[in-house]
Scaffold this motif. Structure first.
Motif, short mmCIF file in Angstrom:
data_model
loop_
_atom_site.label_atom_id
_atom_site.label_comp_id
_atom_site.label_asym_id
_atom_site.label_seq_id
_atom_site.Cartn_x
_atom_site.Cartn_y
_atom_site.Cartn_z
N ARG A 172 0.82 -1.22 0.00
CA ARG A 172 0.00 0.00 0.00
C ARG A 172 0.84 1.26 0.00
O ARG A 172 0.57 2.21 -0.72
CB ARG A 172 -0.92 0.01 1.22
CG ARG A 172 -2.24 -0.66 0.97
CD ARG A 172 -3.27 -0.16 1.95
NE ARG A 172 -4.33 -1.12 2.08
CZ ARG A 172 -4.54 -1.84 3.18
NH1 ARG A 172 -3.77 -1.69 4.24
NH2 ARG A 172 -5.52 -2.69 3.22
N VAL A 173 1.92 1.20 0.83
CA VAL A 173 2.75 2.37 0.95
C VAL A 173 3.39 2.73 -0.39
O VAL A 173 3.60 3.90 -0.72
CB VAL A 173 3.81 2.17 2.06
CG1 VAL A 173 4.80 1.10 1.68
CG2 VAL A 173 4.52 3.45 2.38
N LYS A 174 3.62 1.73 -1.23
CA LYS A 174 4.26 1.97 -2.52
C LYS A 174 3.26 2.51 -3.53
O LYS A 174 3.54 3.47 -4.25
CB LYS A 174 4.86 0.65 -3.02
CG LYS A 174 5.54 0.73 -4.35
CD LYS A 174 6.86 1.47 -4.25
CE LYS A 174 7.49 1.57 -5.63
NZ LYS A 174 8.79 2.26 -5.56
N ILE A 175 2.08 1.90 -3.59
CA ILE A 175 1.14 2.34 -4.61
C ILE A 175 0.23 3.47 -4.11
O ILE A 175 -0.68 3.89 -4.80
CB ILE A 175 0.30 1.16 -5.20
CG1 ILE A 175 -0.53 0.47 -4.10
CG2 ILE A 175 1.19 0.16 -5.89
CD1 ILE A 175 -1.44 -0.62 -4.64
N GLY A 176 0.51 3.93 -2.90
CA GLY A 176 -0.18 5.13 -2.41
C GLY A 176 -1.65 4.94 -2.08
O GLY A 176 -2.48 5.78 -2.41
N THR A 177 -1.98 3.80 -1.45
CA THR A 177 -3.38 3.59 -1.08
C THR A 177 -3.51 3.38 0.42
O THR A 177 -4.40 2.66 0.88
CB THR A 177 -3.97 2.36 -1.82
OG1 THR A 177 -3.05 1.28 -1.67
CG2 THR A 177 -4.23 2.66 -3.26
N LEU A 178 -2.60 3.99 1.18
CA LEU A 178 -2.62 3.80 2.63
C LEU A 178 -3.97 4.16 3.24
O LEU A 178 -4.40 3.56 4.22
CB LEU A 178 -1.51 4.63 3.29
CG LEU A 178 -0.14 3.98 3.37
CD1 LEU A 178 0.84 4.93 4.02
CD2 LEU A 178 -0.20 2.68 4.14
N HIS A 179 -4.66 5.16 2.63
CA HIS A 179 -5.94 5.61 3.17
C HIS A 179 -7.02 4.53 3.08
O HIS A 179 -8.05 4.61 3.74
CB HIS A 179 -6.41 6.86 2.42
CG HIS A 179 -6.57 6.60 0.95
ND1 HIS A 179 -5.50 6.61 0.09
CD2 HIS A 179 -7.66 6.30 0.21
CE1 HIS A 179 -5.93 6.33 -1.14
NE2 HIS A 179 -7.24 6.13 -1.09
N GLU A 180 -6.76 3.49 2.27
CA GLU A 180 -7.77 2.44 2.12
C GLU A 180 -7.76 1.42 3.26
O GLU A 180 -8.64 0.58 3.35
CB GLU A 180 -7.55 1.68 0.80
CG GLU A 180 -8.11 2.43 -0.39
CD GLU A 180 -7.96 1.62 -1.67
OE1 GLU A 180 -7.53 0.45 -1.60
OE2 GLU A 180 -8.27 2.18 -2.73
N ALA A 181 -6.72 1.47 4.10
CA ALA A 181 -6.62 0.50 5.19
C ALA A 181 -7.85 0.61 6.09
O ALA A 181 -8.34 1.70 6.37
CB ALA A 181 -5.36 0.74 6.00
N THR A 182 -8.36 -0.55 6.53
CA THR A 182 -9.58 -0.55 7.34
C THR A 182 -9.31 -0.08 8.76
O THR A 182 -10.22 0.25 9.49
CB THR A 182 -10.21 -1.95 7.39
OG1 THR A 182 -9.20 -2.88 7.77
CG2 THR A 182 -10.79 -2.34 6.06
N VAL A 183 -8.05 -0.13 9.18
CA VAL A 183 -7.73 0.32 10.52
C VAL A 183 -6.33 0.95 10.50
O VAL A 183 -5.44 0.46 9.81
CB VAL A 183 -7.84 -0.86 11.54
CG1 VAL A 183 -6.87 -1.97 11.20
CG2 VAL A 183 -7.62 -0.38 12.95
N ASP A 184 -6.21 2.07 11.18
CA ASP A 184 -4.89 2.69 11.28
C ASP A 184 -4.08 1.96 12.31
O ASP A 184 -4.53 1.77 13.44
CB ASP A 184 -5.03 4.16 11.72
CG ASP A 184 -5.56 4.99 10.57
OD1 ASP A 184 -5.29 4.63 9.41
OD2 ASP A 184 -6.26 5.97 10.85
#
Lengths: 293, 265
Positions: free
Chosen positions: A249-261
């Motif tokens: 995720r960190v590479k393709i820039g979708t960190l905001h999609e994670a269901t939990v921080d």
């Protein structure tokens, strides 16, 4: 007043403290040896009499991933993005490591009753060995993960340096599994139906862990709040999502999609607290094992 | 400050070499709550808990057991099934802690209890030797040195890489004895194992035990064979229903036990 120089103090060191330390060291060496042998046995016996043996450890998560991809990606058309393969595999590997470690540990004390009723032996070597084998299996599954990452990378580059964070994540996962294992194996000594209950619980747990779904388009706000809370309270969601974050995720820039921080610190808090509670439960109940096992 | 240091240093009794006591049991009692019917399912447990039907029986396994064994001495324990003989061995080994009384054991203990109980029947003889050796406290190096002598003593050279499930029970017992006996312990505990295996192997076991006795190893032997006890032990402890009936010269105790057993028939 100088007790450190008094002959009685040095006599105490010589006669009591030193033999005690030597004994502890011996005991530790012995237990380490036992755990190593148990892990070896576990890994050897797992795939004895199978044609391709240890390759199953790599193949198993891959096949699981394809089954899920066929069901959710192709038939249900939930997601047919290439990175979805990686999404499934990350969730599968982490959840199955936990599942393998805990369900094997659950029966480990009873399975080895012959050893522990006839020898003076530290009981926790059995769950410990199961957990270490699970980590070894995780490392094999990691080969499968690299293969899938290479395939996905043809379209979307996913490799990032963050992949190295897997190494500090493993001890946290190990501690969490170990804590769970201690509690479950101790309970199983007294109540044999814990196994059936736990199997059902694992299924429920799997569905409440984001292994194949993402939290989007949930419909009502109410549902979203409940699910977000469930994710926050589910330790496995933290591990799974952390692993996905660092794997791609960190590479393709979708960190905001994670269901939990989540963060490494959270993982360690979870892991440590489970390990502590597990150790407590285990050490309180262990005196009674021998009569129920 | 001086006083605290004093407290933590109890005065050690000084023993001369000859009469050094290596095992001492003082008023040992063992009892545990046994549910009248063993409940090991949650449902049953809760149903009974609600009905208030968890009957807990206090079962006395051992009562007021006191005896001591000196260094190099061999002591036999006799008594009928369920008298508590094996429990005593387990207490000396440290597998279970007594509910009352104190146990003093000096030196390394090698328990030969129920040979083969700790084996994994899916694993090969080689793997079982490694695992059981580790449990008995061998280091890697020691095990490497002892490996061939263990295999030789058990007479299983050809079967070393065969899973144990294909072994006969005699072969399993032989392997178990061979692993356990190679420890060269200070104290050897032997439970009923001399009755397994063929005549050939039994003789071999007895010889090995005698050899260890000559080396000054302290032995405690549980057996139903009174001849063996008479042959291998100087003293004997007779236990009945968890209590000591008599302690003394093995010949005398065995004879009394024999008469008692016959009179009951």
């Amino acid at each position: 007043m100088n007790i450190f120089k008094s002959p009685k103090f040095s006599a105490f060191i010589e006669e009591k403290a030193k033999p005690f330390l030597v004994k502890q060291k011996k005991e530790l060496a012995k237990n380490t040896n036992i755990v190593i042998e148990l892990v070896k046995r576990g890994i050897k016996l797992q795939y004895r009499n199978s044609a391709i043996g240890v390759i199953w450890t790599i193949l198993n998560p891959l096949l699981n991933m394809f089954v899920m991809y066929i069901v959710f990606g192709t038939i249900l058309k939930y997601n047919d993005d290439k990175t979805y393969l990686l999404y499934l595999l990350c969730g599968n590997i982490i959840f199955n490591t936990m599942r393998g470690a805990t369900s094997q540990s659950l029966t480990s004390l009873v399975y080895n009753r012959g050893l522990l009723t006839k020898n003076k032996i530290a009981y926790n070597v059995f769950p410990l060995a199961c957990n270490l084998s699970a980590i070894v299996n995780f490392l094999f599954s990691f080969i499968a993960l690299i293969v899938v990452m290479l395939i996905v990378s043809i379209q979307v580059p996913v490799f990032s340096r963050m992949i190295w964070l897997t190494i500090p994540m493993l001890p946290a996962l190990f501690l969490f599994n170990y804590g769970m294992s201690l509690i479950l194996s101790a309970l199983y000594v007294f109540f044999r139906d814990v196994m059936h209950f736990y199997n059902v619980f694992l299924t429920l747990w799997m569905y409440f862990t984001p292994i194949f779904y993402k939290l989007k388009n949930l419909g009502s706000l109410w549902q979203e709040i409940v699910m977000k809370l469930v994710m926050k309270l589910n330790p496995m969601a933290h591990f799974v999502e952390y692993f996905r974050d660092i794997i791609y995720r960190v590479k393709i820039g979708t960190l905001h999609e994670a269901t939990v921080d989540t963060s490494l610190i959270t993982l360690y808090i979870i892991g440590l607290s489970f390990a502590i509670v597990g150790t407590l439960v285990f050490s309180i109940t262990k005196r009674k094992f021998i009569f129920s096992i | 400050m001086e006083e605290i240091v004093n407290d933590s240093l109890p005065v050690e009794e000084i023993h001369t070499e000859e009469d050094q006591t290596v095992i001492e049991l003082t008023n040992v009692a063992m009892e545990y709550f046994m549910q009248a019917e063993k409940v090991d399912s949650l449902k049953e447990f809760f149903v009974r808990l609600v009905k208030g039907k968890i009957k807990r029986q206090k079962k006395k396994i051992l009562q007021d057991i006191s005896f001591s064994v000196k260094k190099g001495e061999s002591v036999g324990i006799i008594g009928h099934n369920g008298a508590g003989k094996s429990t005593i061995l387990k207490i000396i080994t440290g597998i279970i802690k007594p509910t009352a009384g104190s146990v003093m054991v000096k030196g390394s203990v090698a328990p030969l209890l129920n040979l083969g109980a700790g084996f994994d029947y899916e694993a090969t003889a080689r793997e079982n030797i490694h695992l059981n050796g580790a449990i008995l406290g061998y280091t890697k190096k020691e095990l490497k040195e002892k490996f061939s002598s263990i295999v030789e003593f058990a007479g299983l050279e050809e079967y070393i890489d065969v899973p144990l499930k294909n072994f006969s029970s005699g072969m399993v017992a032989r392997l178990g004895f061979a692993i356990a006996i190679d420890v060269e312990p200070d104290i050897l505990l032997v439970d009923e194992i001399l009755s397994v295996g063929d005549e050939n192997f039994r003789v071999k076991c007895s010889q090995k035990i005698e050899e260890l006795q000559r080396k000054g190893v302290t032995c405690i032997i549980v057996s139903h064979s009174l001849q063996q006890i008479k042959k291998l032990c100087q003293r004997a402890v007779w236990i009945e229903k968890g209590e000591i009936v008599a302690v003394g010269d093995s010949g005398e105790i065995c004879d009394r036990y024999y008469e008692y057993s016959n009179s009951k028939k």
